[in-house]
Design a protein around this motif. Structure first.
Motif, mmCIF file in Angstrom:
data_model
loop_
_atom_site.group_PDB
_atom_site.id
_atom_site.type_symbol
_atom_site.label_atom_id
_atom_site.label_comp_id
_atom_site.label_asym_id
_atom_site.label_seq_id
_atom_site.Cartn_x
_atom_site.Cartn_y
_atom_site.Cartn_z
ATOM 1 N N ARG A 91 5.447 8.905 7.012
ATOM 2 C CA ARG A 91 6.397 9.540 6.097
ATOM 3 C C ARG A 91 5.656 10.356 5.027
ATOM 4 O O ARG A 91 6.088 11.476 4.691
ATOM 5 C CB ARG A 91 7.255 8.470 5.433
ATOM 6 C CG ARG A 91 8.263 9.001 4.411
ATOM 7 C CD ARG A 91 9.340 9.827 5.060
ATOM 8 N NE ARG A 91 10.366 10.202 4.082
ATOM 9 C CZ ARG A 91 10.848 11.441 3.942
ATOM 10 N NH1 ARG A 91 10.421 12.411 4.731
ATOM 11 N NH2 ARG A 91 11.778 11.696 3.043
ATOM 12 N N VAL A 92 4.555 9.830 4.516
ATOM 13 C CA VAL A 92 3.757 10.565 3.545
ATOM 14 C C VAL A 92 3.231 11.856 4.169
ATOM 15 O O VAL A 92 3.289 12.933 3.575
ATOM 16 C CB VAL A 92 2.596 9.691 3.021
ATOM 17 C CG1 VAL A 92 1.615 10.519 2.194
ATOM 18 C CG2 VAL A 92 3.142 8.537 2.188
ATOM 19 N N LYS A 93 2.716 11.748 5.371
ATOM 20 C CA LYS A 93 2.213 12.935 6.068
ATOM 21 C C LYS A 93 3.319 13.969 6.254
ATOM 22 O O LYS A 93 3.091 15.179 6.120
ATOM 23 C CB LYS A 93 1.639 12.516 7.424
ATOM 24 C CG LYS A 93 0.992 13.664 8.204
ATOM 25 C CD LYS A 93 0.345 13.167 9.482
ATOM 26 C CE LYS A 93 -0.352 14.316 10.212
ATOM 27 N NZ LYS A 93 -1.007 13.856 11.465
ATOM 28 N N GLU A 94 4.518 13.495 6.512
ATOM 29 C CA GLU A 94 5.671 14.383 6.714
ATOM 30 C C GLU A 94 6.045 15.118 5.416
ATOM 31 O O GLU A 94 6.437 16.288 5.444
ATOM 32 C CB GLU A 94 6.852 13.526 7.182
ATOM 33 C CG GLU A 94 8.133 14.246 7.446
ATOM 34 C CD GLU A 94 9.221 13.254 7.862
ATOM 35 O OE1 GLU A 94 9.908 12.717 6.971
ATOM 36 O OE2 GLU A 94 9.363 13.001 9.067
ATOM 37 N N LEU A 95 5.902 14.438 4.284
ATOM 38 C CA LEU A 95 6.324 15.012 3.005
ATOM 39 C C LEU A 95 5.333 16.026 2.441
ATOM 40 O O LEU A 95 5.735 16.971 1.755
ATOM 41 C CB LEU A 95 6.523 13.896 1.969
ATOM 42 C CG LEU A 95 7.755 13.017 2.130
ATOM 43 C CD1 LEU A 95 7.692 11.842 1.167
ATOM 44 C CD2 LEU A 95 9.031 13.827 1.892
ATOM 45 N N LEU A 96 4.053 15.827 2.692
ATOM 46 C CA LEU A 96 3.041 16.663 2.055
ATOM 47 C C LEU A 96 2.828 17.971 2.816
ATOM 48 O O LEU A 96 2.808 17.986 4.048
ATOM 49 C CB LEU A 96 1.723 15.896 1.938
ATOM 50 C CG LEU A 96 1.775 14.623 1.089
ATOM 51 C CD1 LEU A 96 0.389 13.986 1.007
ATOM 52 C CD2 LEU A 96 2.318 14.902 -0.313
ATOM 53 N N ASN A 97 2.632 19.051 2.066
ATOM 54 C CA ASN A 97 2.467 20.371 2.689
ATOM 55 C C ASN A 97 1.003 20.732 2.885
ATOM 56 O O ASN A 97 0.644 21.901 2.918
ATOM 57 C CB ASN A 97 3.169 21.446 1.850
ATOM 58 C CG ASN A 97 2.506 21.659 0.499
ATOM 59 O OD1 ASN A 97 1.632 20.881 0.099
ATOM 60 N ND2 ASN A 97 2.899 22.705 -0.200
ATOM 61 N N PRO A 151 10.686 12.013 -3.061
ATOM 62 C CA PRO A 151 11.737 11.385 -2.243
ATOM 63 C C PRO A 151 11.480 9.907 -1.939
ATOM 64 O O PRO A 151 12.432 9.147 -1.716
ATOM 65 C CB PRO A 151 11.739 12.226 -0.959
ATOM 66 C CG PRO A 151 11.249 13.575 -1.395
ATOM 67 C CD PRO A 151 10.204 13.275 -2.439
ATOM 68 N N LEU A 152 10.227 9.494 -1.925
ATOM 69 C CA LEU A 152 9.918 8.102 -1.603
ATOM 70 C C LEU A 152 10.552 7.128 -2.588
ATOM 71 O O LEU A 152 10.915 6.004 -2.221
ATOM 72 C CB LEU A 152 8.401 7.885 -1.581
ATOM 73 C CG LEU A 152 7.623 8.606 -0.483
ATOM 74 C CD1 LEU A 152 6.130 8.374 -0.665
ATOM 75 C CD2 LEU A 152 8.076 8.137 0.897
ATOM 76 N N ALA A 231 3.889 13.385 -12.466
ATOM 77 C CA ALA A 231 4.528 14.366 -11.585
ATOM 78 C C ALA A 231 5.768 13.818 -10.892
ATOM 79 O O ALA A 231 6.601 14.585 -10.413
ATOM 80 C CB ALA A 231 3.529 14.851 -10.540
ATOM 81 N N LEU A 232 5.909 12.505 -10.866
ATOM 82 C CA LEU A 232 7.041 11.874 -10.187
ATOM 83 C C LEU A 232 8.258 11.749 -11.090
ATOM 84 O O LEU A 232 9.296 11.226 -10.675
ATOM 85 C CB LEU A 232 6.620 10.499 -9.658
ATOM 86 C CG LEU A 232 5.571 10.552 -8.541
ATOM 87 C CD1 LEU A 232 4.942 9.197 -8.320
ATOM 88 C CD2 LEU A 232 6.196 11.072 -7.251
ATOM 89 N N GLN A 233 8.145 12.225 -12.331
ATOM 90 C CA GLN A 233 9.251 12.139 -13.276
ATOM 91 C C GLN A 233 10.373 13.098 -12.882
ATOM 92 O O GLN A 233 10.141 14.282 -12.650
ATOM 93 C CB GLN A 233 8.757 12.467 -14.682
ATOM 94 C CG GLN A 233 9.817 12.367 -15.763
ATOM 95 C CD GLN A 233 9.225 12.530 -17.152
ATOM 96 O OE1 GLN A 233 8.062 12.231 -17.390
ATOM 97 N NE2 GLN A 233 10.027 13.018 -18.075
ATOM 98 N N GLU A 234 11.590 12.564 -12.820
ATOM 99 C CA GLU A 234 12.780 13.359 -12.506
ATOM 100 C C GLU A 234 13.521 13.700 -13.798
ATOM 101 O O GLU A 234 13.275 13.107 -14.848
ATOM 102 C CB GLU A 234 13.708 12.561 -11.582
ATOM 103 C CG GLU A 234 13.081 12.154 -10.250
ATOM 104 C CD GLU A 234 13.205 13.229 -9.185
ATOM 105 O OE1 GLU A 234 13.583 14.367 -9.515
ATOM 106 O OE2 GLU A 234 12.915 12.921 -8.012
ATOM 107 N N ASP A 235 14.444 14.636 -13.721
ATOM 108 C CA ASP A 235 15.254 15.004 -14.884
ATOM 109 C C ASP A 235 15.973 13.777 -15.428
ATOM 110 O O ASP A 235 16.538 12.973 -14.668
ATOM 111 C CB ASP A 235 16.292 16.062 -14.498
ATOM 112 C CG ASP A 235 15.657 17.410 -14.193
ATOM 113 O OD1 ASP A 235 14.489 17.610 -14.569
ATOM 114 O OD2 ASP A 235 16.339 18.256 -13.567
#
Length: 259
Positions: A91-97, A151-152, A231-235
């Motif tokens: 899943r991590v591999k899928e998310l990262l560009n 998303p995780l 960086a994981l902080q959301e609004d």
């Protein structure tokens, strides 16, 4: 934070000896673990796994790595036999560009991870996956990469970053109750103030802060994990400090969560 979203956590991990010698910092980690909703797995970003390119552990049974020297045998005897999660690695591999290497042999759970996890989840019964730090990337590139992991948190994955905001081994004072260096306190407080104000830019461009920053961060690998949590902080979310202090004059034990 939504009721189902996992927080993002940064822990200043300090000395490996904390795994044998509980103190107020390890107590804070233990209390945090008790307060969190149980995750399906933990993704750890540790200062102690720096690679060329981005790697993620993908083995079902990661080994416990004792990546240090000069410590008592009891520390080398510690095992943290948590399972891995090949599904989370995928899943991590899928998310990262960026290209991601799924690592199944050489790495495992290093002391930047297990020294904290030992207190967060003492039964080692939550699956653990580690994500490496690409040593060739800039602070901003690490921050931007970390955003892609957001998303995780809504998939019941706890993202734990482990490092130290201030980490200068050359200026350590080993005496009990060592007084913090002025520059260490200065930069640690700067970090906290900007973080609480949701000002991430000055923390990404930390080198602009001057001498206190450069003394606090002689090499960046212990600092980068803090940027992953920011960086994981959301609004609508804010950082909350759950423990703080300067140990051995030049090691920040700041720990914070985003929720």
């Amino acid at each position: 934070m939504t009721s189902h979203r996992q927080p993002a956590v940064f822990a200043g991990h300090g000395s490996p000896m904390y795994a044998l010698e509980p103190n107020r910092f390890t107590e804070a980690w233990a209390n945090l673990g008790k307060s969190l909703k149980r995750p399906d797995a933990v993704l750890v970003i540790s200062a102690h796994w720096v690679t060329r390119g981005v790697w993620v552990t993908a083995m079902p049974k990661p080994k416990t790595i004792h990546d240090f020297g000069g410590f008592p045998q009891e520390l080398f005897d510690i095992q943290y036999p948590a399972p891995g999660s090949p599904a989370l690695a995928d899943r991590v591999k899928e998310l990262l560009n960026v290209p991601v290497v799924l690592e199944e042999n050489e790495w495992g759970i290093d002391h930047g991870a297990w020294s904290v996890l030992k207190y967060l989840y003492p039964h080692a019964d939550v699956p653990i996956v580690q994500l490496s730090l690409d040593g060739s990337m800039s602070a901003r590139a690490h921050y931007d990469l970390a955003k892609q992991l957001r998303p995780l948190r809504d998939e019941n994955i706890l993202i734990l970053s482990s490092g130290n905001v201030v980490h200068n081994l050359r200026t350590i004072d080993w005496h009990d109750n060592a007084v913090p260096h002025v520059w260490a306190k200065d930069f640690n407080q700067f970090f906290i103030s900007e973080m609480r104000a949701d000002h991430h830019e000055p923390l990404i461009d930390w080198e602009r802060y001057g001498d206190a920053a450069h003394l606090s961060i002689p090499t960046a690998e212990h600092y980068w994990p803090a940027l992953y949590t920011l960086a994981l902080q959301e609004d609508g979310e804010h950082a909350q400090v759950f423990v703080d202090g300067i140990e051995m004059s030049s090691i920040s034990m700041l720990g914070f969560s985003i929720q």
